[in-house]
Design an enzyme around this catalytic site. Structure first.
Site, PDB file in Angstrom:
ATOM      1  N   CYS A  68       0.487  32.707  12.818  1.00  0.00           N
ATOM      2  CA  CYS A  68       0.393  32.885  13.843  1.00  0.00           C
ATOM      3  C   CYS A  68       1.172  31.552  14.541  1.00  0.00           C
ATOM      4  CB  CYS A  68      -0.534  33.755  14.298  1.00  0.00           C
ATOM      5  SG  CYS A  68      -0.757  34.799  13.790  1.00  0.00           S
ATOM      6  N   GLU A  74       0.266  -1.458  -0.004  1.00  0.00           N
ATOM      7  CA  GLU A  74       0.475   0.290  -0.025  1.00  0.00           C
ATOM      8  C   GLU A  74       0.620   1.333   0.238  1.00  0.00           C
ATOM      9  OE1 GLU A  74      -3.339  -1.585   3.033  1.00  0.00           O
ATOM     10  OE2 GLU A  74      -1.598  -0.612   3.621  1.00  0.00           O
ATOM     11  N   PRO A  75       1.186   1.130  -0.925  1.00  0.00           N
ATOM     12  CA  PRO A  75       2.412   2.957  -1.187  1.00  0.00           C
ATOM     13  C   PRO A  75       1.614   3.805  -0.778  1.00  0.00           C
ATOM     14  CG  PRO A  75       2.719   1.542  -3.098  1.00  0.00           C
ATOM     15  CD  PRO A  75       1.667   0.800  -2.189  1.00  0.00           C
ATOM     16  N   ARG A 104       2.557   7.747   0.160  1.00  0.00           N
ATOM     17  CA  ARG A 104       4.228   8.550   0.281  1.00  0.00           C
ATOM     18  C   ARG A 104       4.310   8.106  -1.606  1.00  0.00           C
ATOM     19  NH1 ARG A 104       6.266  11.495   3.982  1.00  0.00           N
ATOM     20  NH2 ARG A 104       5.477   9.305   4.939  1.00  0.00           N
TER      21      ARG A 104
HETATM   22  C1  LIG Z   1      -0.512   5.484   6.019  1.00  0.00           C
HETATM   23  C2  LIG Z   1      -0.186   3.956   5.647  1.00  0.00           C
HETATM   24  C3  LIG Z   1       0.526   3.388   4.321  1.00  0.00           C
HETATM   25  C4  LIG Z   1       0.639   4.432   3.145  1.00  0.00           C
HETATM   26  O1  LIG Z   1       2.083   5.011   3.916  1.00  0.00           O
HETATM   27  P1  LIG Z   1       3.221   5.687   3.080  1.00  0.00           P
HETATM   28  O2  LIG Z   1       3.646   6.448   3.596  1.00  0.00           O
HETATM   29  O3  LIG Z   1       2.186   6.863   2.400  1.00  0.00           O
HETATM   30  O4  LIG Z   1       3.759   4.782   2.394  1.00  0.00           O
HETATM   31  C5  LIG Z   1      -0.316   2.354   4.141  1.00  0.00           C
HETATM   32  N1  LIG Z   1      -0.856   1.494   4.447  1.00  0.00           N
HETATM   33  C6  LIG Z   1      -1.237   2.092   5.964  1.00  0.00           C
HETATM   34  C7  LIG Z   1      -2.468   1.028   7.051  1.00  0.00           C
HETATM   35  C8  LIG Z   1      -1.013   3.145   6.501  1.00  0.00           C
HETATM   36  O5  LIG Z   1      -1.593   3.300   7.872  1.00  0.00           O
END
Ligand SMILES: *Cc1c(COP(=O)(O)O)cnc(C)c1O
Length: 426
Positions: free
Chosen positions: A351, A281-282, A284
């Site tokens: 601020c 699950e990428p 970023r």
């Molecule tokens: C945040 C998250 C991601 C994605 O993380 P990245 O650092 O953006 O790749 C994937 N799976 C879960 C469960 C997350 O909490």
């Protein structure tokens, strides 16, 4: 060093002439390239693979449409993200719903056609689900979020897999997990499919992912015996590092994907697992490097030790530096690169003394009205943006092949005031 004064074949100056500043500009080709790199390299001949775009990094219908078109699935963490996906061609079966405190309403949305898979975070959530699944028309797959107790080497605030994390059930709680699995099996409209883990964000180390795979594969083997079931799916989460500054050298996506797949194939063979699908699950890793925020420089300030330049945004459109000391690279794209550079502190207009975007930026002599581009802001920028100090959220542009499209218009004062109604409720 990162320096772009054109995005998608168009000069940033021309885009800004249409949109004003601040603005987030995405290079659509970079988004698509990243999606394809993951998709093409994350494959195996032993099991199915899935790449889900973690929409919390940057969610809007347009990027979800792109992900669907490129054959990616989607990871969502709220009713809002689910709803957003609902307005796109994203296949329901490819949507995974995460979160440690999903509401009953959100769970109902997921069960009634919102998400093909729910990643259950704790036993109370499962009780809630068991209660409402009877009315569902379709079967929903269930993964259980396991906390494998592995901490990836990253900034402390973004590490999530320590044993005291708010997320998931500890890998050591075997009895609790077995009970949950048995409960899922008794629900006619839920189908237990496997486990999920996510060990952190901005992870630079191959070793961290390999450790996660080893721990989870061994755990799957154990739980198959302990529960007398076959476990189909392992979801390894996201966390793939990107390049914010010259100091960052992330592992390229292709080799990293292959390392992950091979490590998993090895464990599946060694342990004789029944795994049918491996998922990542990428977030970023797809969105970050595609995005650039462009600000206009306003006033400057010189103190004994520092020279500030003030920009027309700040922590409201990028909270990461203030939240966890995130670092960025910027360039003054109104001036030639030049050799003589001054050291500036780039500060926002909010601020808070902590509203500093970049503590030390080496830039040519910078003047009022110059355009400052901050790179790699495509993830957790817009999605974490706020209206602090009543700043409207900036516009979002996608650019590619000499064309730029306005994807989100700038939020106006009227947009913010539209929420005020002053109606008697009791
Ligand atoms: C945040 C998250 C991601 C994605 O993380 P990245 O650092 O953006 O790749 C994937 N799976 C879960 C469960 C997350 O909490």
């Amino acid at each position: 060093m990162i320096r772009k004064d054109k995005i998608g074949g168009i000069s940033i100056e021309n885009i800004v002439r249409e949109t004003g500043t601040p603005v987030y500009i995405y290079d659509e080709d970079v988004l698509i390239k990243r999606m394809r790199e993951f998709k093409e390299n994350f494959t195996s001949s032993r099991f199915q693979t899935r790449v889900l775009y973690a929409s919390k990094a940057f969610a809007c219908r347009e990027i979800i449409r792109l992900a669907a078109r490129e054959g990616l699935g989607l990871d969502v963490v709220s009713g809002g993200e689910l709803h957003c996906a609902g307005g796109t061609p994203m296949d329901r079966n490819m949507i995974y719903f995460h979160g440690n405190n999903k509401t009953r309403h959100e769970l109902k949305m997921a069960l009634s056609g919102g998400a093909g898979t729910i990643v259950v975070d704790n036993s109370q959530e499962l009780d809630e689900l068991a209660d409402i699944q009877k009315d569902a028309e379709e079967t929903t797959g269930i993964l259980i979020r396991i906390n494998p107790g592995i901490e990836a080497h990253t900034h402390e605030y973004i590490a999530t897999a320590r044993k005291d994390s708010k997320f998931g059930i500890s890998i050591d709680d075997r009895h609790q997990i077995r009970e949950i699995i048995q409960k899922i099996i008794r629900c006619e409209n839920l189908r237990f499919r496997g486990f999920h883990a996510h060990i952190g964000s901005q992870i630079f180390s191959r070793e961290a992912f390999v450790k996660e795979i080893e721990a989870m594969a061994e755990y799957i083997g154990e739980m198959e015996d302990f529960c007398g079931i076959e476990i189909e799916e392992l979801n390894l989460g996201g966390g793939f590092a990107v390049r914010y500054t010259d100091e960052d050298s992330p592992i390229p996506i292709g080799p990293l994907c292959r390392t992950i797949v091979e490590a998993c194939e090895g464990k599946v063979m060694q342990l004789g697992l029944h795994l049918k699908r491996l998922t990542i699950e990428p977030g970023r890793g797809i969105a970050a490097e595609a995005g650039t925020t462009v600000y206009s420089v306003g006033y400057k300030k010189k103190t004994e030790t520092k020279e500030y330049i003030f920009v027309d945004g700040g922590m409201a459109d990028n909270i990461r530096p203030a939240l966890y000391g995130a670092e960025y690279h910027c360039e003054n794209i109104s001036r030639p690169e030049g050799s003589s550079r001054n050291e500036y502190v780039v500060a926002g207009k909010c601020c808070e003394s902590g509203d500093i975007l970049i503590k030390s930026a080496l830039l040519p002599e910078t003047k009022k009205g110059d355009l400052l581009a901050v790179y790699t802001t495509g993830a957790y920028g817009y999605s974490m943006a706020s209206n602090y100090n009543r700043l409207g959220r900036p516009a979002v542009v996608f650019a590619s092949g000499g064309e730029a499209r306005l994807i989100m218009r700038r939020e106006t004062y009227e947009d913010m005031e539209a929420l005020e109604i002053n109606r008697k409720i009791i």
